[in-house]
Design a protein around this motif. Structure first.
Motif, mmCIF file in Angstrom:
data_model
loop_
_atom_site.group_PDB
_atom_site.id
_atom_site.type_symbol
_atom_site.label_atom_id
_atom_site.label_comp_id
_atom_site.label_asym_id
_atom_site.label_seq_id
_atom_site.Cartn_x
_atom_site.Cartn_y
_atom_site.Cartn_z
ATOM 1 N N TYR A 76 -96.331 14.860 14.705
ATOM 2 C CA TYR A 76 -96.979 13.989 13.723
ATOM 3 C C TYR A 76 -97.828 12.932 14.417
ATOM 4 O O TYR A 76 -97.520 12.496 15.534
ATOM 5 C CB TYR A 76 -95.934 13.324 12.823
ATOM 6 C CG TYR A 76 -95.214 14.300 11.923
ATOM 7 C CD1 TYR A 76 -95.802 14.752 10.739
ATOM 8 C CD2 TYR A 76 -93.957 14.787 12.264
ATOM 9 C CE1 TYR A 76 -95.146 15.649 9.917
ATOM 10 C CE2 TYR A 76 -93.298 15.697 11.453
ATOM 11 C CZ TYR A 76 -93.899 16.122 10.278
ATOM 12 O OH TYR A 76 -93.256 17.023 9.466
ATOM 13 N N GLN A 131 -101.600 15.815 9.472
ATOM 14 C CA GLN A 131 -100.299 15.440 10.028
ATOM 15 C C GLN A 131 -100.239 13.966 10.404
ATOM 16 O O GLN A 131 -99.247 13.509 10.963
ATOM 17 C CB GLN A 131 -99.938 16.317 11.230
ATOM 18 C CG GLN A 131 -100.756 16.073 12.497
ATOM 19 C CD GLN A 131 -102.008 16.925 12.557
ATOM 20 O OE1 GLN A 131 -102.662 17.165 11.559
ATOM 21 N NE2 GLN A 131 -102.339 17.403 13.762
ATOM 22 N N GLN A 358 -98.105 19.542 6.235
ATOM 23 C CA GLN A 358 -96.923 18.931 6.832
ATOM 24 C C GLN A 358 -95.697 19.809 6.687
ATOM 25 O O GLN A 358 -94.794 19.770 7.528
ATOM 26 C CB GLN A 358 -96.702 17.550 6.225
ATOM 27 C CG GLN A 358 -97.742 16.523 6.666
ATOM 28 C CD GLN A 358 -97.605 15.189 5.980
ATOM 29 O OE1 GLN A 358 -96.528 14.802 5.554
ATOM 30 N NE2 GLN A 358 -98.713 14.464 5.852
#
Length: 525
Positions: A76, A131, A358
C-alpha cells in the motif's frame, strides 16, 4: 532521569538494559501496540501482526496503513501534502527547504500547497494509484503550528475521498489544544516526534520553542515541550486515536536515554515506536551536520532498537520521507504529480475501482503471508545453533518479492533470518550501481559498505563484477529466488546456509558493521 553520555553506548550495555525495560511492573498489560492483549512489544510491528492478535477495530485501522504495518508497506502507498510550512520549535537536526527536488529527507518539499491545491492533488494521485490508502500532513513545518491549513485540508478531503485514512505528524507542542479537532475530522493516526523525556537532554536537541507568544530557550523550553508531548499522547490514547512515536537517535546525546523514552511512551499508550537514525550530512545545513555530530552506524541503530524490544512495539520500515512524498515507502512519485501536470490530467475518482484494486492487493498480501507460513513449516531439522541469526539484504521493487536487479537498487531491505523466522529489521539506501545501462565500479565500495553486516544479498539478477566484489567482501550474492516472496526466499537460503555450516563446507563467521546512507540526494542516485 539518566543524562547523556560522552560517547556512544556500547551494544553490550544496551543489551543488558533490555531486561530492565521489560519489567512487568513498568509496563501496563493493556498498553498499545500490534498485540494489545499484553506481553512483549514486537520487534517489527506488522511483520506478523494480524486480526488474530489485536482487536478488530485496531486491525481495521492498520491493515492497509503502510506506516503502521510492516506487511502493508510492501503493498500500500501513502502520500504527504506540504500545507504546513510554519514551525513552533527549532530542532538541531532539521533544516526545512522549499523548492528542493533533489534531497530525500523530512522537512524538504518541491512545492508548498494551499489546502485546495492539496486536495486536488490527493484526488488526482488516488485516481492514478488506487493502492494509495493514506494521506498525511507532515510539514514541511509542523502540522499543528498551521492548524487551519491542516484541518481545512482534512475537511475538504473527507468530502471528496472518504475512503482515504487521515494522518498528521507533529512535534507535540500544540497537540493538547488540537485533540478535539483531530477527533472531529476522524484523524485516527497521529505521529509525535519525541526525542527525550528528560529536559536536560532535550536542551541539547532543541535550541528554542515558540510558546505563549514568545521564544523560550534551554531546559525550560525542553520541559514545556516534554510536558505538552506527554499530555497530548495521553489525550490521544483516551480518544482511541493510534499514535506512532518518532525518535531520532543521536549518538552521545539520547542513545542510552532511548530505552527510557520507549518505556514512558509505552506507559501512555503509544501504538508504535519508530527509532530513526540521525541524518547529519553537512550538506543539509543542519546545526548537528555543520558541527560534526555523527549519526549511528547500522549495528548501533539495531542495538538500540533491539534493546527496546519488550516496550512499545517497534517500527523498523520507516523511510524518513520528504514532506511531499508520494507512492510506496521507499519510492517517491511526487514528480509525476506536480500542479501543472495535474491540470492536464483527466481526474476521475472511482471509489469502486479503488476498492476492487485493493481487493487484489489484499489477495497478494495474503499470498505473501501464506508463503511465509509455508516456508517456516517446511524448514528442515538441522543440528544448527537455533540462536544464530544473520542479516540478509534483499533487492526488491515492491510486492514483497525478490524482483530487482542488483544494479538498479537504490535501497536494500534488510531481514534478520534464523531457523525460526525472517524478520524485517530495516533498509539501506545506496547509490545506484548501473548508470545508463553500465555498471559504475566506483560506486561498488559504497554499496558493499551499506550491507557489510549482511551474510547474503538476494537479487533478481547480478553482473559478474559486483558478484565478485561481494564475494570478496564475504557477502553471498544469491540470484536463485527470482520473484519469490522475500520471507520464503530468505528462509530457504538460511536452511541451505545452515546445512553447509553443519556439513563443514563453510564456517559461520560474524559480520562487521555497516554504514547508514541517509538523506540521499535523489538527483544523484
Amino acid at each position: 532521569m539518566q543524562g547523556a553520555t560522552a560517547s556512544y553506548v556500547s551494544i553490550a550495555d544496551l543489551k543488558s538494559s533490555h531486561n530492565a525495560l521489560a519489567t512487568p511492573a513498568d509496563i501496563p498489560a493493556t498498553g498499545g501496540g500490534c498485540g494489545t492483549h499484553g506481553g512483549e512489544g514486537k520487534a517489527s510491528c506488522g511483520s506478523s501482526g494480524g486480526p488474530d492478535d489485536m482487536p478488530q477495530e485496531i486491525w481495521d485501522k492498520v491493515k492497509n496503513h503502510p506506516c503502521y504495518s510492516e506487511e502493508a508497506h510492501h503493498h500500500y502507498a501513502r502520500m504527504h501534502v506540504a500545507v504546513a510550512p510554519a514551525c513552533n520549535i527549532q530542532c538541531n537536526y532539521c533544516n526545512r527547504k522549499y523548492d528542493c527536488s533533489n534531497e530525500s529527507r523530512p522537512g524538504v518539499v518541491s512545492q508548498k500547497l494551499t489546502p485546495e491545491q492539496a486536495v486536488k492533488k490527493v484526488v488526482a494521485v488516488a485516481s492514478e494509484i488506487p493502492q494509495m490508502t493514506v494521506l498525511g500532513v507532515a510539514g514541511p513545518g509542523d502540522s499543528l503550528a498551521n492548524p487551519k491549513k491542516t484541518f481545512d485540508t482534512f475537511r475538504m478531503l473527507q468530502e471528496q475521498a472518504p475512503d482515504i485514512k487521515l494522518c498528521l505528524s507533529t512535534n507535540g507542542l500544540a497537540l493538547p489544544d488540537n485533540v478535539d479537532e483531530i477527533a472531529k475530522y476522524n484523524v485516527d493516526h497521529v505521529t509525535i516526534t519525541i526525542n527525550m523525556v528528560d529536559p536536560e537532554i532535550g536542551a541539547k536537541i532543541y535550541p528554542w520553542i515558540f510558546w505563549d507568544h514568545k521564544r523560550v530557550t534551554g531546559v525550560e523550553a525542553a520541559r514545556i515541550l516534554h510536558e505538552q508531548q506527554m499530555k497530548g499522547l495521553e489525550m490521544l490514547t483516551a480518544r482511541g486515536i493510534l499514535t506512532k512515536i518518532n525518535s531520532v537517535l543521536i549518538p552521545g546525546i539520547n542513545d542510552e536515554h532511548m530505552i527510557e523514552v520507549n518505556r514512558e511512551v509505552k506507559k501512555r499508550g503509544a501504538f508504535l515506536h519508530n527509532i530513526m537514525p540521525l541524518i547529519s550530512e553537512p550538506e543539509h545545513g543542519t546545526y548537528f551536520g555543520l558541527n560534526g555530530q555523527r549519526g549511528p552506524t547500522a549495528q548501533e541503530l539495531k542495538a538500540v532498537q533491539d534493546a527496546c524490544m519488550g516496550g512499545a512495539n517497534l517500527m523498523r520500515h520507516c523511510r524518513q520521507c520528504r514532506a511531499d512524498a508520494v507512492g510506496l515507502l521507499g519510492e517517491d512519485r511526487s514528480k509525476e504529480f506536480t500542479l501543472d501536470k495535474i491540470e492536464e490530467m483527466e481526474v476521475v475518482y472511482d471509489l469502486d475501482r479503488r476498492r476492487s484494486y485493493q481487493d487484489k492487493v489484499e489477495a497478494e498480501r495474503q499470498a505473501q503471508h501464506a508463503a511465509k507460513v509455508e516456508a517456516l513449516a517446511a524448514q528442515p531439522e538441522i543440528a544448527f545453533d537455533e540462536n544464530i541469526k544473520v542479516l540478509v539484504a534483499v533487492a526488491t521493487k515492491g510486492g514483497g518479492r525478490v524482483n530487482e536487479h542488483f544494479g538498479h537498487v537504490t535501497e536494500f531491505q534488510i531481514f534478520e533470518v534464523s531457523s525460526k523466522e525472517a524478520l524485517f529489521v530495516g533498509h539501506r539506501r545506496v547509490d545506484q550501481y548501473c548508470q545508463g545501462g553500465f555498471g559504475d565500479d566506483e560506486q561498488l565500495p559504497s554499496v558493499v559498505r551499506a550491507i557489510n553486516d549482511c551474510h547474503a544479498v538476494l537479487v533478481a539478477k547480478i553482473g559478474a563484477c559486483p558478484k565478485d566484489e561481494l564475494k570478496s567482501a564475504g557477502i553471498e550474492p544469491i540470484d536463485q529466488y527470482v520473484d519469490e516472496f522475500i520471507e520464503k526466499a530468505a528462509l530457504s537460503w538460511f536452511a541451505d546456509y545452515a546445512s553447509r555450516v553443519v556439513d563443514g563446507v563453510i564456517e559461520h563467521q560474524p559480520r562487521g558493521d555497516a554504514s547508514i546512507r541517509q538523506g540521499a540526494f535523489t538527483a544523484a542516485a
